[in-house]
Each structure stands twice: as structure tokens, then as C-alpha cells.
Enzyme design. Structure first.
Site, PDB file in Angstrom:
ATOM      1  N   HIS A 147      13.000 -37.511 -12.445  1.00 38.22           N
ATOM      2  CA  HIS A 147      12.217 -37.734 -11.413  1.00 38.22           C
ATOM      3  C   HIS A 147      11.226 -37.281 -10.778  1.00 38.22           C
ATOM      4  O   HIS A 147      10.662 -36.954  -9.759  1.00 38.22           O
ATOM      5  CB  HIS A 147      13.378 -37.469 -10.140  1.00 38.22           C
ATOM      6  CG  HIS A 147      14.810 -37.745 -10.044  1.00 38.22           C
ATOM      7  ND1 HIS A 147      15.002 -39.118  -9.560  1.00 38.22           N
ATOM      8  CD2 HIS A 147      15.791 -37.425 -10.705  1.00 38.22           C
ATOM      9  CE1 HIS A 147      16.421 -39.161  -9.443  1.00 38.22           C
ATOM     10  NE2 HIS A 147      16.995 -38.420 -10.406  1.00 38.22           N
TER      11      HIS A 147
ATOM     12  N   LYS B 154       8.772 -15.120 -13.589  1.00 39.25           N
ATOM     13  CA  LYS B 154       8.394 -13.833 -14.269  1.00 39.25           C
ATOM     14  C   LYS B 154       7.146 -13.981 -15.371  1.00 39.25           C
ATOM     15  O   LYS B 154       6.026 -13.241 -15.463  1.00 39.25           O
ATOM     16  CB  LYS B 154       9.614 -13.306 -15.295  1.00 39.25           C
ATOM     17  CG  LYS B 154      10.866 -12.658 -14.592  1.00 39.25           C
ATOM     18  CD  LYS B 154      10.122 -11.228 -14.325  1.00 39.25           C
ATOM     19  CE  LYS B 154      11.200 -10.756 -13.110  1.00 39.25           C
ATOM     20  NZ  LYS B 154      10.752 -11.297 -11.856  1.00 39.25           N
TER      21      LYS B 154
ATOM     22  N   ASN C 212      -0.749   1.557   6.293  1.00 40.83           N
ATOM     23  CA  ASN C 212       0.011   0.598   5.627  1.00 40.83           C
ATOM     24  C   ASN C 212       0.380  -0.440   6.750  1.00 40.83           C
ATOM     25  O   ASN C 212       0.744  -0.120   7.645  1.00 40.83           O
ATOM     26  CB  ASN C 212       1.200   0.943   4.955  1.00 40.83           C
ATOM     27  CG  ASN C 212       1.135   1.630   3.846  1.00 40.83           C
ATOM     28  OD1 ASN C 212       0.030   2.099   3.178  1.00 40.83           O
ATOM     29  ND2 ASN C 212       2.179   2.085   3.270  1.00 40.83           N
ATOM     30  N   GLY C 213       0.036  -1.747   6.414  1.00 41.13           N
ATOM     31  CA  GLY C 213       0.474  -2.971   7.587  1.00 41.13           C
ATOM     32  C   GLY C 213      -0.927  -3.389   7.765  1.00 41.13           C
ATOM     33  O   GLY C 213      -1.908  -3.565   7.159  1.00 41.13           O
TER      34      GLY C 213
ATOM     35  N   CYS D  18       0.699  -1.164  -0.017  1.00 39.91           N
ATOM     36  CA  CYS D  18       0.078  -0.059   0.017  1.00 39.91           C
ATOM     37  C   CYS D  18       0.699   1.120  -0.064  1.00 39.91           C
ATOM     38  O   CYS D  18       1.988   0.959   0.423  1.00 39.91           O
ATOM     39  CB  CYS D  18      -1.023   0.020   1.236  1.00 39.91           C
ATOM     40  SG  CYS D  18      -1.738  -1.405   1.506  1.00 39.91           S
TER      41      CYS D  18
ATOM     42  N   GLU E 135       3.982 -14.269 -13.133  1.00 38.51           N
ATOM     43  CA  GLU E 135       3.742 -12.803 -12.604  1.00 38.51           C
ATOM     44  C   GLU E 135       3.066 -11.883 -13.758  1.00 38.51           C
ATOM     45  O   GLU E 135       2.075 -10.897 -13.246  1.00 38.51           O
ATOM     46  CB  GLU E 135       5.133 -12.034 -12.268  1.00 38.51           C
ATOM     47  CG  GLU E 135       5.422 -12.391 -11.041  1.00 38.51           C
ATOM     48  CD  GLU E 135       6.776 -11.641 -10.563  1.00 38.51           C
ATOM     49  OE1 GLU E 135       7.039 -11.257  -9.260  1.00 38.51           O
ATOM     50  OE2 GLU E 135       7.554 -11.509 -11.383  1.00 38.51           O
TER      51      GLU E 135
ATOM     52  N   ARG F 125       3.762   0.166  -6.463  1.00 37.92           N
ATOM     53  CA  ARG F 125       3.765  -0.892  -5.262  1.00 37.92           C
ATOM     54  C   ARG F 125       2.706  -1.823  -5.336  1.00 37.92           C
ATOM     55  O   ARG F 125       2.759  -2.997  -4.787  1.00 37.92           O
ATOM     56  CB  ARG F 125       3.626   0.166  -3.991  1.00 37.92           C
ATOM     57  CG  ARG F 125       4.891   0.829  -3.802  1.00 37.92           C
ATOM     58  CD  ARG F 125       4.470   2.090  -2.784  1.00 37.92           C
ATOM     59  NE  ARG F 125       4.394   1.543  -1.595  1.00 37.92           N
ATOM     60  CZ  ARG F 125       5.529   1.585  -0.626  1.00 37.92           C
ATOM     61  NH1 ARG F 125       6.420   2.202  -0.837  1.00 37.92           N
ATOM     62  NH2 ARG F 125       5.077   1.125   0.437  1.00 37.92           N
TER      63      ARG F 125
ATOM     64  N   LYS G 283       4.607  -4.451  -5.145  1.00 39.58           N
ATOM     65  CA  LYS G 283       6.043  -4.169  -5.432  1.00 39.58           C
ATOM     66  C   LYS G 283       6.959  -4.452  -4.120  1.00 39.58           C
ATOM     67  O   LYS G 283       7.893  -5.036  -4.118  1.00 39.58           O
ATOM     68  CB  LYS G 283       6.313  -2.825  -5.875  1.00 39.58           C
ATOM     69  CG  LYS G 283       7.687  -2.738  -6.339  1.00 39.58           C
ATOM     70  CD  LYS G 283       8.372  -3.429  -7.508  1.00 39.58           C
ATOM     71  CE  LYS G 283       9.500  -2.950  -7.780  1.00 39.58           C
ATOM     72  NZ  LYS G 283      10.114  -3.799  -9.155  1.00 39.58           N
TER      73      LYS G 283
ATOM     74  N   TRP H 147      -3.786  -2.250  -1.090  1.00 39.33           N
ATOM     75  CA  TRP H 147      -3.706  -3.479  -1.514  1.00 39.33           C
ATOM     76  C   TRP H 147      -4.582  -4.423  -0.570  1.00 39.33           C
ATOM     77  O   TRP H 147      -4.125  -4.270   0.674  1.00 39.33           O
ATOM     78  CB  TRP H 147      -2.197  -3.923  -1.682  1.00 39.33           C
ATOM     79  CG  TRP H 147      -2.053  -5.228  -2.558  1.00 39.33           C
ATOM     80  CD1 TRP H 147      -2.005  -5.588  -3.725  1.00 39.33           C
ATOM     81  CD2 TRP H 147      -1.565  -6.449  -1.653  1.00 39.33           C
ATOM     82  NE1 TRP H 147      -1.678  -6.908  -3.912  1.00 39.33           N
ATOM     83  CE2 TRP H 147      -1.498  -7.267  -2.932  1.00 39.33           C
ATOM     84  CE3 TRP H 147      -1.372  -6.847  -0.426  1.00 39.33           C
ATOM     85  CZ2 TRP H 147      -1.234  -8.738  -2.499  1.00 39.33           C
ATOM     86  CZ3 TRP H 147      -1.035  -8.116  -0.224  1.00 39.33           C
ATOM     87  CH2 TRP H 147      -0.843  -9.115  -1.142  1.00 39.33           C
TER      88      TRP H 147
ATOM     89  N   GLU I 160      13.544 -17.932 -12.005  1.00 39.58           N
ATOM     90  CA  GLU I 160      13.394 -16.674 -12.282  1.00 39.58           C
ATOM     91  C   GLU I 160      12.509 -16.385 -13.591  1.00 39.58           C
ATOM     92  O   GLU I 160      11.499 -15.565 -13.596  1.00 39.58           O
ATOM     93  CB  GLU I 160      14.669 -15.952 -12.457  1.00 39.58           C
ATOM     94  CG  GLU I 160      14.320 -14.414 -12.742  1.00 39.58           C
ATOM     95  CD  GLU I 160      13.612 -13.524 -11.827  1.00 39.58           C
ATOM     96  OE1 GLU I 160      13.041 -12.356 -12.073  1.00 39.58           O
ATOM     97  OE2 GLU I 160      13.066 -14.025 -10.900  1.00 39.58           O
TER      98      GLU I 160
END
Length: 607
Positions: free
Chosen positions: A502, A483, A98-99, A2, A486, A27, A602, A74, A479
Site C-alpha cells: 500500500h 532505536k 527545569n521546565g 535537564c 536514536e 537525562r 532521557k 537541554w 521499536e
């Protein structure tokens, strides 16, 4: 996650609040709102979804007033609706937060029984209602806030304004970052300095437990014990012009193309190309005495840490453990006194990583921060700092931050190897030569992405994608899969190529693209054998290698992406680029929100 912005000023606050929120869009958020004092009354405008919805509302229902607060939310407690959007307010007080308030249910039950009426599903409203209740009891705004703060459990950054008090705003911080901006007859509040960059470059950061009373000309700060304290006012290097997309369609693409410059800039702080040596910034401990390294990070930074494990163990012959920050403390690992703990975070505010740092400091570890924001909490609390010079990264999916993290970690591996006598002067010179070439080789990769663009439409049609790699190629495969997930929302998984037999080989058929990271190094033949196994089962392989590697397998695979030939040590820096570009072009083909993917933030500043 947030974002908070606040102003106590002389001009209309609403346009400045919206501009500050726009700079915090990176963010991640799912609703937005502002509140100002209009003739002493608290007036709010809130909207679900993107900031443009709030802007359109303000065109129809404008807000006056020179004191105000704004927020991009958020969702944590309560779905992302206008009802749950911040600021939360009563007739007497408005709050942005925020939090997470961990004891909000207890507070809500207590306050409801006392007659307070809640209107949302959020934890934040408990803060507004608690302060409101205390104001009704006769406490002034500062006293009411201090009493409320003493009741709160959890992580929070708060911006608070009060009806009839346009000359002041109160800010408080516990766990979540918060910055105060100093202007000319105006004062500002923000989640980070970037939000305030167009308004001022004079910034101070609140410490955990701080509460500040902000007026148009000053900020009076008290610590958690109520003692007045001074917090250093710093000159930030951030500019109001840093968030433009330039000629690029998306921030993610702009930031991908900035990588030659930012990798080069980061290298210049440590690499002497003439002497072919690495010199780290001052660290308050001796690398020669380090016998064990632990690297702690989340998400993309965790994959950078995995690459560093290979590098450090190879060059410095020091055992390295890599931990996911959110798991680290809960398994109670034994920590030998004097070990080195490295904490990687783009924002320097990642809650889990910060908590791990504090745990390590309490257990006698040398704590080294690797961050992109030198004023961040992790940087301030670590013993030493290695800075990535990526500049502000606006796209939620990390690109240039990842490669600059790799750049710093490569230099650290060399420095550690030299300090411990495991790397001789000739070997250091050879690695430095390879590192010095990376920016130009990355530019070569970016010069022509036609092969990647040609492949993207077929990947966009897939439901599942597999990534394979060996050695340092394995973290790059991880990675790449992250990506793709995301920004395109396609399910993707990555495996160490040797693990294919395996279990994962059962997933192979002609509908599953398999993207293989395979530079021509000592592991090439092993990975090539895995490619043959995939092809034999009808798998569609997209093969990333150099000219020699592609020549040996091009007849077998569905498509190739050619990269320059480089020393195996620096290959991860190069091979990160095409997996970023592939994810980007697939997302564009699918029409997703590349820069602000759904459900993502973010900077994750709560656990």
C-alpha cells in the site's frame, strides 16, 4: 531532561555538584554549569557541550564555597551556548530551572521596562530577574521568591541561592520533579534520587505547588496555598555504585546485557513458577469488572503498549485502545466511568503522560501506573502501581526498561484474562511456562552477537532502513526503527508487513536494507510472502526468525539472525533484543555518541 543538583553543606560544594551532574548526564543535555557562594558572592562557571568541558574550566578557574547549585541544560529557549547555560544569575540571586516558563516574554518585557538587564535568550532568566527586582524592592529572599512564584506560568523545578545567605537555598516545584536529600549536617537538592545517591539515601519528594526553604539541617516546606506541610522522608534503594559501566564500553550495551537478570527479577514479583500462576500486587479495583482498557504512553513505552494491546485482547477479550500521551487530551476522547487507564513511563515523570493521568482521574477512570521509579509523580498520583525492576537506566535509548515493561504487561494480560474468566487455568499455566523461560532464552540471544556485528557495517552505510513485522512483531519493528534512528541517526521506518503493497514497496531497491521480524507462528507464511515481494524487487533482507523459519527462506535473503524457538506469546520479549543490539553495533560502527545521542533527553518533563 535537564538536571538540577544543589547543596547546603560544610565542605567544598563544587566537586559534589559536578559529581551530581555526572549522574544526571543520562537525562540528556547540551551545556552545564554551577554556581556557589564564595565569601557571600555568587560565582559561576558554565560551559557549552559535555560536562568534561565544565570540569576542565573548573581546573583553571576553581570555585570554593559550601553552598551551591548546578545544572545540565537541554536547550528549549535559546541555543546551547555558555551564555544560555544555567545557572542564571544577578549580583543578588542565582537560579537553576527545569521546565518551561510560558509567560517569560511578558515578564521580560515588564522587567526590562523596569530597568532589569537581561543577558541570555532563555525563559529561565526571567525568574532570576524577577526575584532580583523584588529583592531590590526590599523583600527578603523568601518573600521575593513567593511573590515571583505567584507570577510564573508553566512547568518548573527551581533551585535558588542568594548572595550573602550561605545558610539557605530555596526550592520550588510545579510540574517538574524535585527531590530533597537529608544528610548529616548537609542538605541536598536533586532532579531525582539518582543524583543524590552517593550523598544520601534519605529522600523526600516535593509535590506540585510546593516551596521549600532548605538549610544545612532541615527543609521547611509550604504547599501552593502557603500552608506548612510535611513531606515523607523515604529510604531510597538507589546506590552510589549503580551507574558504572562495568566491563562494557557503553551504558547501552551494559543495560542490554542486564536484561536476563532484570526480566527475571520483574517476573519473580508476579509469577509463581511452581504453580504457574500470576499474582499481581494489590490493586484498589477489581480486574473482573474492567470492560475497557486504555493504555497511554510516549516513545518506546508506546510501543510496549501496542504489544500489550495484542496480548490483552487475545487473553482477556477486553477491547484496548492505545494512545500517544501528547495527543490524548487534545482529541477529547469519551471516557466511560470505571474504565481502566494504564500509564507507562520509565521515569514516572513524563509530562504528557502525567497530564493524561490527571485528565483520566478527573473523568472517573481507574488509573494504573507502570513505572520504573516507584517514588515518581505518576506512581504517587495513580490508584495502583506495577513496578518494573529494571534499575537505573542511564543510556538515553531505552533497552531494559522496554523489556521489563513488556514483562509486566504480559503478566497483567494473564491476570486480567483470569479475572474475567476469558483464560482458563490450563491456558494460564501454558503462558506462565513460556514466561518463566524468557530470561534464559534472552541470555541465549545475548551469548553470541557475531551475526549482528557482521551485519552492522553494511547497515551503517545505508541512508534509509525499513523494518517489517506482523502482529506483535509490528511494534517490535517500530521499536527497532526508533532505536536505529536514536543512536545511529540513520533514517528508519517501520511498517506492518501487510501494508507493504500500500505504498512503502515503492521505496525498495538494493540500497535499502529491509529488516524483517518473523517468528515461526501463525503469521509466518503471510510475512514470508512479503519477504518474497521485497526480494523480487532487489531488496536486501535481514531476516530475524528461529531455526525453522530461517530454513525456509535463508536462500532468498541477504542475512539472517537466528533466535530460539519460543511460544508466540513471548516472542516480542526475545525479538526486542536483536533490534537493540543491531542499533547499538551500527551506532558504534558510525562512531556516534551511543549513550547520549544528539538532541535527545532521557526524561521528557515538559510538553
Amino acid at each position: 531532561m535537564c538536571g538540577i543538583v544543589g547543596i547546603v553543606g560544610r565542605q567544598d560544594a563544587a566537586p559534589l555538584l559536578v559529581e551530581g551532574l555526572r549522574r544526571l548526564e543520562y537525562r540528556g543535555y547540551d551545556s552545564a554549569g554551577i554556581a556557589t557562594l564564595v565569601e557571600g558572592r555568587i560565582e559561576r562557571r558554565r560551559a557549552e557541550g559535555k560536562l568534561v568541558n565544565l570540569e576542565n574550566l573548573l581546573k583553571v578557574q576553581p570555585l570554593g564555597g559550601s553552598t551551591g547549585i548546578g545544572h545540565t541544560r537541554w536547550a528549549t529557549h535559546g541555543v546551547p551556548t555558555e551564555r544560555n547555560a544555567h545557572p542564571h544569575a544577578t549580583a543578588r540571586v542565582a537560579v537553576v530551572h527545569n521546565g518551561i516558563i510560558e509567560n517569560f516574554q511578558e515578564l521580560k518585557a515588564e522587567l526590562t521596562a523596569a530597568g532589569q538587564v537581561f543577558e541570555s535568550d532563555t525563559d529561565t532568566e526571567a525568574v532570576a530577574q524577577l526575584i532580583d527586582y523584588l529583592l531590590i524592592q526590599g523583600f527578603d529572599p523568601v518573600e521575593a521568591t513567593d511573590r515571583a512564584l505567584a507570577r510564573l506560568q508553566g512547568a518548573f523545578a527551581l533551585g535558588i541561592i542568594f548572595a550573602g545567605r550561605p545558610e539557605m537555598m530555596i526550592a520550588a516545584r510545579q510540574g517538574s520533579p524535585l527531590a530533597i536529600g537529608y544528610g548529616d549536617g548537609e542538605m541536598y537538592l536533586g532532579s531525582d534520587a539518582l543524583a543524590l545517591a552517593p550523598l544520601t539515601r534519605r529522600i523526600s519528594y516535593l509535590d506540585d505547588g510546593d516551596r521549600a526553604v532548605i538549610t544545612a539541617t532541615s527543609a521547611s516546606v509550604c504547599d501552593r496555598d502557603g500552608h506548612p506541610v510535611e513531606r515523607e522522608v523515604r529510604q531510597t534503594n538507589l546506590s552510589g555504585a549503580l551507574i558504572g559501566k562495568g566491563q562494557h564500553r557503553h551504558f547501552m550495551l551494559k543495560e542490554i546485557f542486564e536484561q536476563p537478570e532484570v526480566i527475571g527479577g520483574t517476573l519473580k514479583t508476579m509469577l509463581n513458577p511452581a504453580e504457574r500462576t500470576i499474582t499481581l500486587p494489590y490493586l484498589p479495583f477489581d480486574l473482573a469488572g474492567i470492560g475497557r482498557v486504555r493504555i497511554i504512553a510516549c516513545g518506546t513505552s508506546y510501543y510496549a503498549a501496542m504489544v500489550a494491546k495484542y496480548w490483552i485482547e487475545q487473553l482477556a477479550r477486553v477491547p484496548v485502545e492505545v494512545d500517544i500521551a501528547s495527543e490524548f487530551r487534545y482529541r477529547s476522547p469519551p471516557l466511560e466511568q470505571g474504565g481502566l487507564a494504564i500509564f507507562i513511563s520509565q521515569s514516572g515523570e513524563t509530562a504528557d503522560t502525567l497530564a493524561a493521568l490527571r485528565h483520566c482521574r478527573a473523568n472517573g477512570q481507574h488509573c494504573l501506573a507502570l513505572v520504573n521509579v516507584p517514588e515518581s509523580t505518576i506512581a504517587r498520583e495513580a490508584d495502583g502501581v506495577l513496578e518494573t525492576l529494571a534499575g537505573p537506566e542511564i543510556g538515553v535509548a531505552s533497552t531494559k526498561a522496554f523489556t521489563t515493561q513488556l514483562t509486566v504487561l504480559a503478566c497483567l494480560a494473564v491476570a486480567l484474562g483470569r479475572a474475567r474468566g476469558a483464560l482458563d487455568r490450563a491456558a494460564e499455566a501454558e503462558v506462565c511456562r513460556a514466561l518463566a523461560e524468557v530470561p534464559s532464552r534472552v541470555a541465549d540471544v545475548l551469548r553470541d552477537d557475531s551475526a549482528i556485528r557482521a551485519i552492522a557495517p553494511s547497515i551503517a552505510e545505508a541512508r534509509d532502513v525499513l523494518y517489517l513485522g506482523r502482529g506483535t512483531g509490528y511494534p517490535i519493528a517500530l521499536e527497532g526503527a526508533l532505536k536505529l534512528k536514536e543512536v545511529s541517526y540513520i533514517h528508519a521506518e517501520a511498517y506492518a508487513a501487510g501494508e507493504l503493497k500500500h505504498g512503502p514497496i515503492a521505496l525498495i531497491d538494493d540500497s535499502v536494507p529491509v529488516i524483517v521480524i518473523c517468528p515461526s507462528d501463525h503469521l509466518y507464511d503471510k510475512t514470508a510472502s512479503n519477504v518474497q515481494e521485497v526480494v523480487a524487487r532487489g531488496g536486501r533482507v535481514i531476516f530475524l526468525s528461529d531455526r525453522h523459519g530461517i530454513a525456509r527462506l535463508s536462500a532468498k535473503v541477504a542475512a539472517t539472525i537466528e533466535l530460539p524457538e519460543v511460544a508466540s506469546f513471548v516472542a516480542p520479549l526475545l525479538y526486542a533484543i536483536p533490534v537493540q543490539m543491531l542499533a547499538y553495533h551500527v551506532a558504534v560502527a558510525k562512531g556516534t555518541d551511543v549513550d547520549q545521542p544528539r538532541n535527545l533527553a532521557k526524561s521528557v518533563t515538559v510538553e
